[in-house]
Design a protein around this motif. Structure first.
Motif, PDB file in Angstrom:
ATOM      1  N   ALA A 198       0.846  -1.195   0.000  1.00 40.82           N
ATOM      2  CA  ALA A 198       0.000   0.000   0.000  1.00 40.82           C
ATOM      3  C   ALA A 198       0.881   1.245   0.000  1.00 40.82           C
ATOM      4  O   ALA A 198       1.944   1.265   0.632  1.00 40.82           O
ATOM      5  N   VAL A 199       0.456   2.263  -0.726  1.00 37.19           N
ATOM      6  CA  VAL A 199       1.187   3.532  -0.801  1.00 37.19           C
ATOM      7  C   VAL A 199       0.306   4.631  -0.208  1.00 37.19           C
ATOM      8  O   VAL A 199      -0.861   4.787  -0.593  1.00 37.19           O
ATOM      9  N   PHE A 200       0.900   5.370   0.748  1.00 35.61           N
ATOM     10  CA  PHE A 200       0.182   6.478   1.378  1.00 35.61           C
ATOM     11  C   PHE A 200       0.884   7.793   1.043  1.00 35.61           C
ATOM     12  O   PHE A 200       2.051   7.809   0.636  1.00 35.61           O
ATOM     13  N   GLU A 201       0.200   8.866   1.243  1.00 34.39           N
ATOM     14  CA  GLU A 201       0.731  10.178   0.877  1.00 34.39           C
ATOM     15  C   GLU A 201       1.899  10.586   1.768  1.00 34.39           C
ATOM     16  O   GLU A 201       2.852  11.221   1.314  1.00 34.39           O
ATOM     17  N   ASP A 202       1.853  10.226   3.043  1.00 35.06           N
ATOM     18  CA  ASP A 202       2.936  10.592   3.954  1.00 35.06           C
ATOM     19  C   ASP A 202       3.040   9.539   5.052  1.00 35.06           C
ATOM     20  O   ASP A 202       2.311   8.544   5.059  1.00 35.06           O
ATOM     21  N   ASN A 203       3.943   9.786   5.999  1.00 35.45           N
ATOM     22  CA  ASN A 203       4.180   8.820   7.065  1.00 35.45           C
ATOM     23  C   ASN A 203       3.006   8.662   8.021  1.00 35.45           C
ATOM     24  O   ASN A 203       2.937   7.687   8.771  1.00 35.45           O
ATOM     25  N   ARG A 204       2.096   9.610   8.018  1.00 35.84           N
ATOM     26  CA  ARG A 204       0.931   9.499   8.900  1.00 35.84           C
ATOM     27  C   ARG A 204      -0.083   8.484   8.385  1.00 35.84           C
ATOM     28  O   ARG A 204      -0.982   8.069   9.105  1.00 35.84           O
ATOM     29  N   PHE A 208      -4.648   7.465   1.510  1.00 31.06           N
ATOM     30  CA  PHE A 208      -4.272   6.297   0.714  1.00 31.06           C
ATOM     31  C   PHE A 208      -4.167   6.680  -0.761  1.00 31.06           C
ATOM     32  O   PHE A 208      -5.021   7.384  -1.297  1.00 31.06           O
ATOM     33  N   LYS A 209      -3.102   6.206  -1.441  1.00 27.73           N
ATOM     34  CA  LYS A 209      -2.908   6.559  -2.841  1.00 27.73           C
ATOM     35  C   LYS A 209      -3.016   5.363  -3.786  1.00 27.73           C
ATOM     36  O   LYS A 209      -3.629   5.450  -4.841  1.00 27.73           O
ATOM     37  N   ASP A 210      -2.415   4.236  -3.418  1.00 30.53           N
ATOM     38  CA  ASP A 210      -2.403   3.104  -4.357  1.00 30.53           C
ATOM     39  C   ASP A 210      -2.114   1.811  -3.592  1.00 30.53           C
ATOM     40  O   ASP A 210      -1.618   1.838  -2.460  1.00 30.53           O
ATOM     41  N   SER A 211      -2.430   0.683  -4.226  1.00 27.87           N
ATOM     42  CA  SER A 211      -2.131  -0.620  -3.622  1.00 27.87           C
ATOM     43  C   SER A 211      -1.854  -1.636  -4.722  1.00 27.87           C
ATOM     44  O   SER A 211      -2.309  -1.481  -5.866  1.00 27.87           O
ATOM     45  N   ARG A 212      -1.106  -2.673  -4.359  1.00 35.92           N
ATOM     46  CA  ARG A 212      -0.809  -3.757  -5.296  1.00 35.92           C
ATOM     47  C   ARG A 212      -0.737  -5.065  -4.529  1.00 35.92           C
ATOM     48  O   ARG A 212      -0.431  -5.088  -3.334  1.00 35.92           O
ATOM     49  N   GLU A 213      -1.007  -6.156  -5.237  1.00 38.23           N
ATOM     50  CA  GLU A 213      -0.847  -7.493  -4.672  1.00 38.23           C
ATOM     51  C   GLU A 213       0.121  -8.266  -5.553  1.00 38.23           C
ATOM     52  O   GLU A 213      -0.039  -8.310  -6.775  1.00 38.23           O
ATOM     53  N   LEU A 214       1.135  -8.850  -4.928  1.00 40.29           N
ATOM     54  CA  LEU A 214       2.145  -9.615  -5.650  1.00 40.29           C
ATOM     55  C   LEU A 214       2.024 -11.084  -5.268  1.00 40.29           C
ATOM     56  O   LEU A 214       1.925 -11.422  -4.094  1.00 40.29           O
ATOM     57  N   SER A 215       2.059 -11.949  -6.264  1.00 39.89           N
ATOM     58  CA  SER A 215       1.984 -13.384  -6.001  1.00 39.89           C
ATOM     59  C   SER A 215       3.059 -14.102  -6.808  1.00 39.89           C
ATOM     60  O   SER A 215       3.706 -13.509  -7.671  1.00 39.89           O
TER      61      SER A 215
END
Length: 219
Positions: A198-204, A208-215
């Motif tokens: 998961a990617v967030f805008e800052d450390n707080r 939420f900006k984006d997410s990915r699932e890797l398999s």
């Protein structure tokens, strides 16, 4: 008088499922299989001792994995003045032992339950792996032994690093028992674990900006 129990099994003659009983002995507390003794303990006698012993040793060598022959002795003995074949099996050190054609799954792993040879449950198999490999997940033997490493091979090739059996042993993808470990599973195409990012805008982490699932392989 001998009777069938957890460590004693009778067979009237050589049959294919003898390998199941021998693997079960190695997975539990060891035992002795008497060939040419019927279910009530009556000695029938073996006509072709050498041929029977050859059938047993060939079947075990070809069908049971890991190699169990170092924990097994097949010999000719005499009971009630008749020749029989005795197969003595010790408790193995690389449990669980399984039928190669079926794999390290409940349909391929046998244990002793009283005087019977039965299929092991998933819980029993995992417990044997834990006892053999310890508490380390990565070092434990992978339940899936049909692993492929195409992505890993491409990764190492990119960096001009060899990636063969020797390197896999050095990296502990293959254990001392010559079996793939869970670490090997994680780098294989058969890895069933999913990594969620998961990617967030800052450390707080409030926006939420984006997410990915890797398999698949971690590489």
């Amino acid at each position: 008088m001998l009777v069938e129990n957890k460590t004693t099994e009778f067979k009237r003659e050589y049959v294919e499922d003898i390998k199941n009983t021998i693997a079960a002995f190695a997975n539990c507390d060891g035992g002795t299989l008497y060939i040419s003794v019927n279910d009530v303990g009556t000695v029938c006698g073996v006509e072709d001792v050498d041929g029977t012993m050859l059938c047993v040793t060939n079947a075990i060598r070809d069908a049971v994995w890991p190699d169990i022959t170092i924990f097994m002795e097949c010999r000719n003995d005499v009971m009630d003045e008749k020749s029989i074949v005795c197969v003595t099996v010790q408790r193995g050190m690389a449990r669980p032992y399984y039928l190669q054609g079926k794999g390290m799954r409940p349909e391929g792993v046998y244990v002793r339950q009283g005087a019977s040879t039965v299929l092991a449950t998933d819980a029993v198999i995992l417990n044997m792996i834990k006892e053999t490999s310890g508490d380390s997940y990565e070092a434990a033997r992978s339940l899936d032994q049909k692993l492929t490493f195409d992505k890993s091979a491409d990764f190492f090739k990119k960096w001009k690093v060899e990636f063969g059996k020797a390197q896999m042993r050095t990296l502990h993808l293959i254990g001392e028992d010559d079996m793939y470990t869970n670490l090997g599973l994680l780098l294989s195409e058969q890895c069933a674990h999913v990594i969620k990012l998961a990617v967030f805008e800052d450390n707080r982490k409030s926006v939420f900006k984006d997410s990915r699932e890797l398999s698949g392989s971690l590489l």
